[in-house]
Design a protein around this motif. Sequence first.
Motif, short mmCIF file in Angstrom:
data_model
loop_
_atom_site.label_atom_id
_atom_site.label_comp_id
_atom_site.label_asym_id
_atom_site.label_seq_id
_atom_site.Cartn_x
_atom_site.Cartn_y
_atom_site.Cartn_z
N SER A 20 -9.13 -34.97 -2.46
CA SER A 20 -8.54 -33.77 -3.08
C SER A 20 -9.58 -33.04 -3.91
O SER A 20 -9.63 -31.80 -3.91
N PHE A 24 -10.76 -29.19 -3.50
CA PHE A 24 -10.77 -28.23 -4.61
C PHE A 24 -12.17 -27.65 -4.81
O PHE A 24 -12.32 -26.47 -5.15
N MET A 29 -10.98 -23.95 -6.24
CA MET A 29 -9.58 -23.82 -6.60
C MET A 29 -9.27 -24.66 -7.83
O MET A 29 -9.79 -25.77 -8.00
N ASP A 30 -8.43 -24.12 -8.72
CA ASP A 30 -7.93 -24.83 -9.89
C ASP A 30 -6.41 -24.71 -9.90
O ASP A 30 -5.85 -23.70 -9.49
N VAL A 31 -5.77 -25.76 -10.37
CA VAL A 31 -4.31 -25.77 -10.49
C VAL A 31 -3.95 -26.10 -11.93
O VAL A 31 -4.43 -27.09 -12.49
N PHE A 32 -3.11 -25.24 -12.52
CA PHE A 32 -2.69 -25.42 -13.91
C PHE A 32 -1.17 -25.55 -13.94
O PHE A 32 -0.45 -24.64 -13.54
N ILE A 33 -0.67 -26.69 -14.37
CA ILE A 33 0.77 -26.98 -14.42
C ILE A 33 1.16 -27.16 -15.89
O ILE A 33 0.50 -27.91 -16.63
N ASP A 52 -8.71 -29.65 -11.44
CA ASP A 52 -9.83 -29.03 -10.74
C ASP A 52 -10.67 -30.16 -10.15
O ASP A 52 -10.32 -31.34 -10.26
#
Length: 573
Positions: A20, A24, A29-33, A52
Amino acid sequence: MWCWLYFYIFLVISQILYFSSLFFLFKVMDVFIEFQILCFNSVNVEMAVFLDWVSLMFSSFVFLISSMIILYSKSYMVKDKNLDRFVYIMVLFVLSMMVVIMSSNLVFVLLGWDGLGLVSYILVIYYQNIKSYNAGMLTALSNRVGDSALLVGIALMMGLGGWGYSSYMGDFFLDMNLIMFSVLIVLASFTKSAQIPFSSWLPAAMAAPTPVSALVHSSTLVTAGVYLLFRFSNLLSRESFMVFMYLSLFTMFMAGLAANFEFDLKKVIALSTLSQLGMMMVIFFLGSEDLAFFHLLMHALFKALLFMCAGVIIHSVGGCQDIRYMGGLVQAFPISSACFGVSSLALCGLPFLSGFYSKDLVVEVFSMSGMGLFIYLMFFFSVGLTVSYSMRLLIYVFIGQFNVLSLINLNEKDSSLMLKSMMFLLVLVIFKGSILGWMSFSTPYFIVLPFSMKLMTLLMILFGSLFGLDVLFSGVGQSSSMFGFIHFSLFVSGMWNLPVLSTSSLNSFTLNLGKLYLKNMEFGWAEFYGSKGGFNLISMILYEGLSVIRNHLKIYLLLMWGFLVFIVLLAIV
């Protein structure tokens, strides 16, 4: 049973996180939850998870190394009656590290930070004796300094309406508290990563079992400080970096020098960790955050392998950790000695091993920084000291004269599980550096140095080898050495008296005050008028009450007689 279950779970999770992170990285790509938990007085408390390639890559390394160490622990701790409890504590330790890695909210970072401190205290005092207790208290109290710094940082960020540092980056730069906040974050990272003046707890924490030392020194507790700095690198004030860079450089120099005069096998490797943490901090404060993170990953692999090899040897020679009682063990431990040699050479930065790809870049970027001659020479001398204590350790333990007191259990047949986990890490130590070095840097480093500065690294490696041989064959404190300051070996191996300065010197006033309070108050007037006096008063009242209850008929007749006498007297009057 639980060891195998957690081993497979952690191994699968590490592979998922690793691929993963590559996805990324290549997709940028970055994911912010973010989950809102509580809102009061315009301040939001959110559970924020930031994904990230950096957090996923570091998490994959943590889970991979943890899986190998759990498998290793099944054989190392086989005689422990509470093996399941030990595994549970290790899993809790890894989960606390995951909270620190994944969270982008300072409150939840503090939650994982405190979890690391608490679980590390439990693991350090796992062998319940006075030495473990003192080491555990020193570890816990040193880390509490960093916890308090994070608490003050949370208070400073409260005016922004929340503690998600990635959301308020632009506003925070306009705040006048930026420098103070930067100092607090660096202070927290210095306590966890044991930089000067908080270095004394790291060798003391070797009272923990060897699998704990392998996990703590490779990818969890001590690396949390470097990772916190990496995450906050955009929020830190650059004006204060130079002062902290000097402290990290002195830590690197002090630990490398102390490792050359230490005879405890685990403490030598612990001081090696301290030296490498100082190198990561130095290159971070020079502005190369990605290089510090790269060296952090590579260091985790070969440092875990070093501790696991040391554990096999200590486990087989009856728990002895003094390297003077070892020697010539290459015949009894061929696989362990090969793993130890490869990991030590990776630590030294031998070309084409994993440590070379990160350490050589760090050294060359430092050479391009344009620092003064004194700082330049101190840094390279510290690099040479790494080779010195590695050579000294290899000769003392594996190559030198056979000094083992007993021949019992000098074999690797009972350590098959430990050897399997070590061999897996050995492959990573050899190949992982080149793989990550080719994939991790989107922009390659272009380094231009004069030929003499290029050869400086090789010169320091040669000097470190000669210095290690000199320390080895001269003996401690003998005048035959060609280096005069070896006479200060006790001062050097004592880490410049930092253990004394950070314990008894800081606590002497408090301890003396407590003694006076105990003598004059607890055992004096406070006891007389407090607990003891109150106990005597209550006892007297109860005794009188019991006297009345036991003699109630006599008292009744006496009162009746007194009443009649009183009536007669009134009649006469």
